[in-house]
Scaffold this motif. Sequence first.
Motif, PDB file in Angstrom:
ATOM      1  N   ARG A   1       7.082  63.452 -10.731  1.00  0.00           N
ATOM      2  CA  ARG A   1       8.082  64.484 -11.007  1.00  0.00           C
ATOM      3  C   ARG A   1       8.832  64.190 -12.299  1.00  0.00           C
ATOM      4  O   ARG A   1       9.154  65.095 -13.080  1.00  0.00           O
ATOM      5  CB  ARG A   1       9.074  64.547  -9.836  1.00  0.00           C
ATOM      6  CG  ARG A   1      10.234  65.519 -10.028  1.00  0.00           C
ATOM      7  CD  ARG A   1       9.768  66.944  -9.993  1.00  0.00           C
ATOM      8  NE  ARG A   1      10.875  67.860 -10.249  1.00  0.00           N
ATOM      9  CZ  ARG A   1      10.766  69.195 -10.229  1.00  0.00           C
ATOM     10  NH1 ARG A   1       9.595  69.746  -9.936  1.00  0.00           N
ATOM     11  NH2 ARG A   1      11.810  69.954 -10.476  1.00  0.00           N
ATOM     12  N   ALA A   2       9.118  62.906 -12.557  1.00  0.00           N
ATOM     13  CA  ALA A   2       9.824  62.516 -13.776  1.00  0.00           C
ATOM     14  C   ALA A   2       8.899  62.392 -14.974  1.00  0.00           C
ATOM     15  O   ALA A   2       9.372  62.161 -16.095  1.00  0.00           O
ATOM     16  CB  ALA A   2      10.546  61.194 -13.547  1.00  0.00           C
ATOM     17  N   ALA A   3       7.592  62.538 -14.730  1.00  0.00           N
ATOM     18  CA  ALA A   3       6.588  62.434 -15.799  1.00  0.00           C
ATOM     19  C   ALA A   3       6.616  61.080 -16.485  1.00  0.00           C
ATOM     20  O   ALA A   3       6.525  60.968 -17.714  1.00  0.00           O
ATOM     21  CB  ALA A   3       6.773  63.551 -16.823  1.00  0.00           C
ATOM     22  N   VAL A   4       6.779  60.031 -15.660  1.00  0.00           N
ATOM     23  CA  VAL A   4       6.738  58.664 -16.184  1.00  0.00           C
ATOM     24  C   VAL A   4       5.870  57.834 -15.241  1.00  0.00           C
ATOM     25  O   VAL A   4       5.518  58.274 -14.148  1.00  0.00           O
ATOM     26  CB  VAL A   4       8.147  58.039 -16.276  1.00  0.00           C
ATOM     27  CG1 VAL A   4       9.019  58.811 -17.263  1.00  0.00           C
ATOM     28  CG2 VAL A   4       8.815  57.964 -14.911  1.00  0.00           C
ATOM     29  N   SER A   5       5.549  56.633 -15.646  1.00  0.00           N
ATOM     30  CA  SER A   5       4.794  55.738 -14.781  1.00  0.00           C
ATOM     31  C   SER A   5       5.720  55.164 -13.712  1.00  0.00           C
ATOM     32  O   SER A   5       6.943  55.111 -13.903  1.00  0.00           O
ATOM     33  CB  SER A   5       4.194  54.591 -15.594  1.00  0.00           C
ATOM     34  OG  SER A   5       5.222  53.731 -16.058  1.00  0.00           O
ATOM     35  N   PRO A   6       5.172  54.723 -12.575  1.00  0.00           N
ATOM     36  CA  PRO A   6       6.018  54.074 -11.551  1.00  0.00           C
ATOM     37  C   PRO A   6       6.790  52.885 -12.105  1.00  0.00           C
ATOM     38  O   PRO A   6       7.940  52.662 -11.709  1.00  0.00           O
ATOM     39  CB  PRO A   6       5.006  53.646 -10.490  1.00  0.00           C
ATOM     40  CG  PRO A   6       3.903  54.658 -10.603  1.00  0.00           C
ATOM     41  CD  PRO A   6       3.785  54.937 -12.082  1.00  0.00           C
ATOM     42  N   ALA A   7       6.182  52.126 -13.021  1.00  0.00           N
ATOM     43  CA  ALA A   7       6.881  50.965 -13.583  1.00  0.00           C
ATOM     44  C   ALA A   7       8.097  51.403 -14.406  1.00  0.00           C
ATOM     45  O   ALA A   7       9.170  50.787 -14.335  1.00  0.00           O
ATOM     46  CB  ALA A   7       5.925  50.148 -14.451  1.00  0.00           C
ATOM     47  N   THR A   8       7.927  52.475 -15.194  1.00  0.00           N
ATOM     48  CA  THR A   8       9.045  52.982 -15.994  1.00  0.00           C
ATOM     49  C   THR A   8      10.149  53.517 -15.088  1.00  0.00           C
ATOM     50  O   THR A   8      11.342  53.302 -15.323  1.00  0.00           O
ATOM     51  CB  THR A   8       8.568  54.088 -16.941  1.00  0.00           C
ATOM     52  OG1 THR A   8       7.630  53.526 -17.870  1.00  0.00           O
ATOM     53  CG2 THR A   8       9.732  54.703 -17.705  1.00  0.00           C
TER      54      THR A   8
END
Length: 334
Positions: free
Chosen positions: A247-254
């Motif tokens: 949803r945030a359009a980022v990787s899980p790590a980010t």
Amino acid sequence: MPQGSSQPVRTHRVAVIVDEGTNPFEVGVATELFGLPRPELGLPCAPYRVTLCTPTPEVPMNHGFFTMTGTAGLDAVDDADTLVVPGRPDNVVPRGEAVLDAIRSAHARGARVVGFCTGTFALAEAGLLEGRRATTHWMWVDSFRELHPDVLLEPDVLFVDDGDVLTAAGSSAALDLGLHLWRRDHGAETANAVSRRLVFAAHRDGGQRQFVERPVPPAPDESLGPLLAWAQARLGEPLTVADLAARAAVSPATLHRRFRAQLGATPLAWLTGERVALACRLIERGEVRLDVVAARSGLGTAANLRARLRRETGLSPSAYRRRFGTRGGEALDP
């Protein structure tokens, strides 16, 4: 007690000890949380009443910013249900015996005792923390351990609830602990109403880490606000950290780094905390079917709900409903 509740409210008496050099912010936290009217709750009387208590008629505050006058004496502590001891920067200097005696006396007769920030030092000096869990500001951990090696210090958490003695790690963590006391005394829904009035996070788990000194990132992260609002509207769905990251359009790590930086918690810990808070609100509003509460809050099973609720509140679902729920209805569990 949601707005418009007809349940009787007993005024809980809170005494705040203001000693020489006390930090004004923490006194303000206590008065803001417990001393002001709460029209947003629609209650017939204020749930708390605050009395500021000082060992002398005039007390200079931290760095001499102003002098506190017109307060009650330490004998007012004798009537308190809860005693709050704010911090001060010269915490390695022993407190006066009159202050320590007031703390000991309050605890001995069964009052709840709360230390904000380095107020934990005063509680330890008074002998309340021997062999017990507590926390204090991360900058003073080494000094505290040197002075009070018999205390089970937890240096990385925001606050510690050890039953009748509670401690907060810092000035802002005092707000977290204060809202935790609202939840403990009056339930999650009432605490959420107070937090909204304060424009403050409704629930930061006491076990999450303090914001200790660390390098500043090269650029600020984008606000998590829209993502949190989106997730809060879907807590009953099988959301995962991967869903939040997508949803945030980022990787899980980010996403993990952003949550740590902005909320001091992992995405999973935040999501679980929000689901428990929702379960508490459902119970308070009268839902008596444990499987329904578990499903609607996203906790899945009744067993998981029981375990999570007990971990967060120390109560079973039935005990929580008896303390905070509406009258009537069947028990949630045996």
